[in-house]
Design a protein around this motif. Sequence first.
Motif, PDB file in Angstrom:
ATOM      1  N   TYR A   1       0.824  -1.208   0.000  1.00  0.00           N
ATOM      2  CA  TYR A   1       0.000   0.000   0.000  1.00  0.00           C
ATOM      3  C   TYR A   1       0.861   1.261   0.000  1.00  0.00           C
ATOM      4  CZ  TYR A   1      -3.054   3.729   1.562  1.00  0.00           C
ATOM      5  OH  TYR A   1      -3.711   4.932   1.657  1.00  0.00           O
ATOM      6  N   HIS A   2       1.866   1.301   0.857  1.00  0.00           N
ATOM      7  CA  HIS A   2       2.678   2.518   0.973  1.00  0.00           C
ATOM      8  C   HIS A   2       3.505   2.768  -0.289  1.00  0.00           C
ATOM      9  CE1 HIS A   2       1.880   3.971   5.024  1.00  0.00           C
ATOM     10  NE2 HIS A   2       1.750   2.695   5.395  1.00  0.00           N
ATOM     11  N   LYS A   3       4.051   1.716  -0.866  1.00  0.00           N
ATOM     12  CA  LYS A   3       4.834   1.894  -2.097  1.00  0.00           C
ATOM     13  C   LYS A   3       3.974   2.455  -3.224  1.00  0.00           C
ATOM     14  CE  LYS A   3       8.417  -1.677  -1.526  1.00  0.00           C
ATOM     15  NZ  LYS A   3       9.049  -2.851  -2.151  1.00  0.00           N
ATOM     16  N   LEU A   4       2.780   1.890  -3.389  1.00  0.00           N
ATOM     17  CA  LEU A   4       1.913   2.318  -4.488  1.00  0.00           C
ATOM     18  C   LEU A   4       1.224   3.647  -4.178  1.00  0.00           C
ATOM     19  CD1 LEU A   4       0.487  -1.175  -5.466  1.00  0.00           C
ATOM     20  CD2 LEU A   4       2.093   0.213  -6.782  1.00  0.00           C
ATOM     21  N   ARG A   5       0.917   3.877  -2.910  1.00  0.00           N
ATOM     22  CA  ARG A   5       0.344   5.180  -2.545  1.00  0.00           C
ATOM     23  C   ARG A   5       1.333   6.297  -2.857  1.00  0.00           C
ATOM     24  NH1 ARG A   5      -0.201   6.958   3.597  1.00  0.00           N
ATOM     25  NH2 ARG A   5       2.047   7.091   3.165  1.00  0.00           N
ATOM     26  N   ASP A   6       2.611   6.057  -2.573  1.00  0.00           N
ATOM     27  CA  ASP A   6       3.624   7.075  -2.869  1.00  0.00           C
ATOM     28  C   ASP A   6       3.684   7.383  -4.363  1.00  0.00           C
ATOM     29  OD1 ASP A   6       4.192   7.200  -0.198  1.00  0.00           O
ATOM     30  OD2 ASP A   6       6.058   6.048  -0.313  1.00  0.00           O
ATOM     31  N   LEU A   7       3.533   6.358  -5.191  1.00  0.00           N
ATOM     32  CA  LEU A   7       3.520   6.576  -6.641  1.00  0.00           C
ATOM     33  C   LEU A   7       2.275   7.356  -7.061  1.00  0.00           C
ATOM     34  CD1 LEU A   7       4.693   3.059  -7.897  1.00  0.00           C
ATOM     35  CD2 LEU A   7       6.025   5.174  -7.957  1.00  0.00           C
ATOM     36  N   LEU A   8       1.137   7.020  -6.455  1.00  0.00           N
ATOM     37  CA  LEU A   8      -0.122   7.679  -6.821  1.00  0.00           C
ATOM     38  C   LEU A   8      -0.163   9.140  -6.372  1.00  0.00           C
ATOM     39  CD1 LEU A   8      -2.506   4.707  -6.075  1.00  0.00           C
ATOM     40  CD2 LEU A   8      -2.524   5.992  -8.217  1.00  0.00           C
ATOM     41  N   THR A   9       0.265   9.415  -5.150  1.00  0.00           N
ATOM     42  CA  THR A   9       0.180  10.785  -4.640  1.00  0.00           C
ATOM     43  C   THR A   9       1.217  11.704  -5.276  1.00  0.00           C
ATOM     44  OG1 THR A   9       1.542  10.143  -2.727  1.00  0.00           O
ATOM     45  CG2 THR A   9      -0.841  10.101  -2.447  1.00  0.00           C
ATOM     46  N   TYR A  10       2.126  11.126  -6.029  1.00  0.00           N
ATOM     47  CA  TYR A  10       3.075  11.934  -6.800  1.00  0.00           C
ATOM     48  C   TYR A  10       2.390  12.523  -8.039  1.00  0.00           C
ATOM     49  CZ  TYR A  10       7.463  13.255  -9.089  1.00  0.00           C
ATOM     50  OH  TYR A  10       8.481  13.957  -9.690  1.00  0.00           O
ATOM     51  N   LYS A  11       1.280  11.892  -8.449  1.00  0.00           N
ATOM     52  CA  LYS A  11       0.545  12.359  -9.619  1.00  0.00           C
ATOM     53  C   LYS A  11      -0.228  13.638  -9.270  1.00  0.00           C
ATOM     54  CE  LYS A  11      -1.315   9.024 -12.216  1.00  0.00           C
ATOM     55  NZ  LYS A  11      -0.405   8.698 -13.310  1.00  0.00           N
ATOM     56  N   ARG A  12      -0.339  14.500 -10.243  1.00  0.00           N
ATOM     57  CA  ARG A  12      -0.953  15.817 -10.047  1.00  0.00           C
ATOM     58  C   ARG A  12      -2.354  15.728  -9.472  1.00  0.00           C
ATOM     59  NH1 ARG A  12      -4.453  17.925 -13.132  1.00  0.00           N
ATOM     60  NH2 ARG A  12      -3.921  16.484 -14.821  1.00  0.00           N
ATOM     61  N   GLU A  13      -3.176  14.821  -9.990  1.00  0.00           N
ATOM     62  CA  GLU A  13      -4.573  14.773  -9.582  1.00  0.00           C
ATOM     63  C   GLU A  13      -4.777  14.214  -8.174  1.00  0.00           C
ATOM     64  OE1 GLU A  13      -3.003  13.225 -12.092  1.00  0.00           O
ATOM     65  OE2 GLU A  13      -4.259  11.661 -12.977  1.00  0.00           O
ATOM     66  N   LEU A  14      -3.729  13.613  -7.595  1.00  0.00           N
ATOM     67  CA  LEU A  14      -3.882  13.019  -6.259  1.00  0.00           C
ATOM     68  C   LEU A  14      -2.979  13.657  -5.212  1.00  0.00           C
ATOM     69  CD1 LEU A  14      -4.160   9.282  -7.344  1.00  0.00           C
ATOM     70  CD2 LEU A  14      -5.977  10.630  -6.276  1.00  0.00           C
ATOM     71  N   LYS A  15      -2.387  14.782  -5.539  1.00  0.00           N
ATOM     72  CA  LYS A  15      -1.498  15.452  -4.593  1.00  0.00           C
ATOM     73  C   LYS A  15      -2.240  15.894  -3.328  1.00  0.00           C
ATOM     74  CE  LYS A  15       2.200  17.161  -7.624  1.00  0.00           C
ATOM     75  NZ  LYS A  15       3.257  16.369  -6.975  1.00  0.00           N
ATOM     76  N   ASP A  16      -3.537  16.181  -3.465  1.00  0.00           N
ATOM     77  CA  ASP A  16      -4.321  16.666  -2.313  1.00  0.00           C
ATOM     78  C   ASP A  16      -5.188  15.569  -1.707  1.00  0.00           C
ATOM     79  OD1 ASP A  16      -3.304  19.265  -2.667  1.00  0.00           O
ATOM     80  OD2 ASP A  16      -4.828  19.709  -4.180  1.00  0.00           O
ATOM     81  N   SER A  17      -4.798  14.311  -1.927  1.00  0.00           N
ATOM     82  CA  SER A  17      -5.615  13.210  -1.397  1.00  0.00           C
ATOM     83  C   SER A  17      -5.600  13.199   0.126  1.00  0.00           C
ATOM     84  CB  SER A  17      -5.094  11.871  -1.934  1.00  0.00           C
ATOM     85  OG  SER A  17      -3.768  11.632  -1.489  1.00  0.00           O
ATOM     86  N   THR A  18      -6.692  12.680   0.691  1.00  0.00           N
ATOM     87  CA  THR A  18      -6.828  12.578   2.144  1.00  0.00           C
ATOM     88  C   THR A  18      -7.042  11.119   2.529  1.00  0.00           C
ATOM     89  OG1 THR A  18      -9.229  12.833   2.107  1.00  0.00           O
ATOM     90  CG2 THR A  18      -7.908  14.850   2.221  1.00  0.00           C
ATOM     91  N   SER A  19      -6.990  10.847   3.813  1.00  0.00           N
ATOM     92  CA  SER A  19      -7.306   9.500   4.277  1.00  0.00           C
ATOM     93  C   SER A  19      -8.777   9.209   4.019  1.00  0.00           C
ATOM     94  CB  SER A  19      -7.004   9.361   5.766  1.00  0.00           C
ATOM     95  OG  SER A  19      -7.920  10.127   6.519  1.00  0.00           O
ATOM     96  N   ILE A  20      -9.136   7.933   3.961  1.00  0.00           N
ATOM     97  CA  ILE A  20     -10.537   7.562   3.734  1.00  0.00           C
ATOM     98  C   ILE A  20     -11.416   8.032   4.894  1.00  0.00           C
ATOM     99  CG2 ILE A  20     -12.113   5.582   3.603  1.00  0.00           C
ATOM    100  CD1 ILE A  20     -10.027   4.164   1.876  1.00  0.00           C
ATOM    101  N   LYS A  21     -10.908   7.918   6.098  1.00  0.00           N
ATOM    102  CA  LYS A  21     -11.688   8.360   7.264  1.00  0.00           C
ATOM    103  C   LYS A  21     -12.031   9.845   7.154  1.00  0.00           C
ATOM    104  CE  LYS A  21     -11.594   8.527  12.319  1.00  0.00           C
ATOM    105  NZ  LYS A  21     -10.800   8.216  13.535  1.00  0.00           N
ATOM    106  N   GLU A  22     -11.060  10.651   6.791  1.00  0.00           N
ATOM    107  CA  GLU A  22     -11.301  12.086   6.666  1.00  0.00           C
ATOM    108  C   GLU A  22     -12.249  12.383   5.516  1.00  0.00           C
ATOM    109  OE1 GLU A  22      -8.845  16.266   5.866  1.00  0.00           O
ATOM    110  OE2 GLU A  22      -7.740  14.417   6.349  1.00  0.00           O
ATOM    111  N   ALA A  23     -12.035  11.683   4.377  1.00  0.00           N
ATOM    112  CA  ALA A  23     -12.873  11.919   3.191  1.00  0.00           C
ATOM    113  C   ALA A  23     -14.334  11.601   3.478  1.00  0.00           C
ATOM    114  CB  ALA A  23     -12.366  11.083   2.020  1.00  0.00           C
ATOM    115  N   MET A  24     -14.597  10.558   4.249  1.00  0.00           N
ATOM    116  CA  MET A  24     -15.972  10.148   4.511  1.00  0.00           C
ATOM    117  C   MET A  24     -16.668  11.027   5.553  1.00  0.00           C
ATOM    118  SD  MET A  24     -16.388   7.942   2.265  1.00  0.00           S
ATOM    119  CE  MET A  24     -18.032   7.383   2.666  1.00  0.00           C
ATOM    120  N   SER A  25     -15.922  11.942   6.147  1.00  0.00           N
ATOM    121  CA  SER A  25     -16.539  12.884   7.097  1.00  0.00           C
ATOM    122  C   SER A  25     -16.895  14.199   6.417  1.00  0.00           C
ATOM    123  CB  SER A  25     -15.587  13.131   8.269  1.00  0.00           C
ATOM    124  OG  SER A  25     -14.424  13.818   7.834  1.00  0.00           O
TER     125      SER A  25
END
Length: 487
Positions: A116-140
Amino acid sequence: MTDNIINKFVDAEILLDESAYKKIKNYNDSAYLVDSLIKHMTTSSPEMMVLTGKVVEDYLERTSPDILKTTYHNDSKSQMKLVPQDYDFQILKDASNKSYTNGEIRDLSSYFRSRYHKLRDLLTYKRELKDSTSIKEAMSRDDVVNIVGMVNDIRYTKNNHKLIEVEDETGSATVLIHNENHEVFEHAERIVKDEVIGVLGSRKGTLVMANEIVNPGVPRIDEKPMDFATVFISDIHIGSSTFLDGAFKRFIDWINGDFGDEQQREIANNVKYVVVAGDIVDGIGVYPHQDKELTIKDIHEQYEEAARYFGDIPNVKIVVAPGNHDASRLAEPQPAIPEDYAKGLYELKNLEFVSNPAMVSLDGIKVLIYHGRSFDDMAMTVKGMSHQQSDLIMKELLEKRHLAPIYGERTPLASEIEDHLVIEEIPDVLHTGHVHINSYKRHKGVHLINSGTFQSQTEFQKIYNIVPTCAQVPVINNGSFKMLDFS
């Protein structure tokens, strides 16, 4: 050397046929032999001005029979290849001797956390996911959802919309992909369990309405200069009754410069590396009643036979990874084939063993070697994918940045502390095997190669109507893809 031999005979007004030329060139000291033959023919037989292979053979037997036995090679064993003397070879990633799992639940948890951490790091490097949040925060929140999660479950509603459950270390969310959102729905059809994706959308009650699904993906890479050739083979299956020994011997003759037309020999002369993506032997007890289909029923003897074949390829660097038929553990990542089983191969100074998967650098060209066991799961799980088109599977795995994303199906995966099957570094070449069917595709600059087999159709393949592409060998020569047929 070729021009020197021919020119000397032209100057002496002696005609030289092809068989004579080959025998002279393959002699240990061809320059001395040329001068000796010219002197012999112009003094003892001035009327005989055509030099044939038979004349050369008779002359050698008559003048130096002892030297003939040790320095002269007949056409089938000659070494005409110009030898590259230096290799810039590096092992960039190898999982051998890096197995730390005890099979405990905490190891499994560490494994998925690593993925998860290896692939999350690759994903959050992408422009559209730079502002991603945790699922818990997103669902609130009540607004835009921008999350990264691992796929836990996939199912359909009664109206054929798709529901994907994703989770991270804080919680889980159910993502709905509407079937009328055609582009996103088509993408979602390729999603598999246990891969890591990014989701952009909005929250509606307990659901996330997806507007976009994001893979880790690969950027387009630049083509690197390459002034040599690399050969890609796999699934040789030495020891099987269906091993194509004649075709494999022709392949060895070709790589040594003794088979093929002029263009093919030029390619052979440029070969610097041979990469083997698993199943060098057929193995023992791989499937029920396998012994009935074996000509060599001892695993050590199978590898000794392999050593005899590969021992005839002395002039190139050979890199060997294991497959599911080899004497390595079945669970991936597979460590390199142990020396206890393959002593003869380990004695070859030009041969290197690596794990499955492994990343190597061949004069700066990065090659990711993976046998391809996960292709079985992808072909059975993902709509539109099949063993016959493994290039599509390779493309999908590259975009997912994982070689075996589905856990718990046909591909055994070791619950290591670290997930070694994440594609962290983009290769120049992804080389696979396993399915026995050649395929090739260039995707964003990456060569995707499946190298077929040197085994004819097995009884198992006949049942499932799988038709292998036998003895068709992929080569990248000076950056260009070629397919050579030795069948």
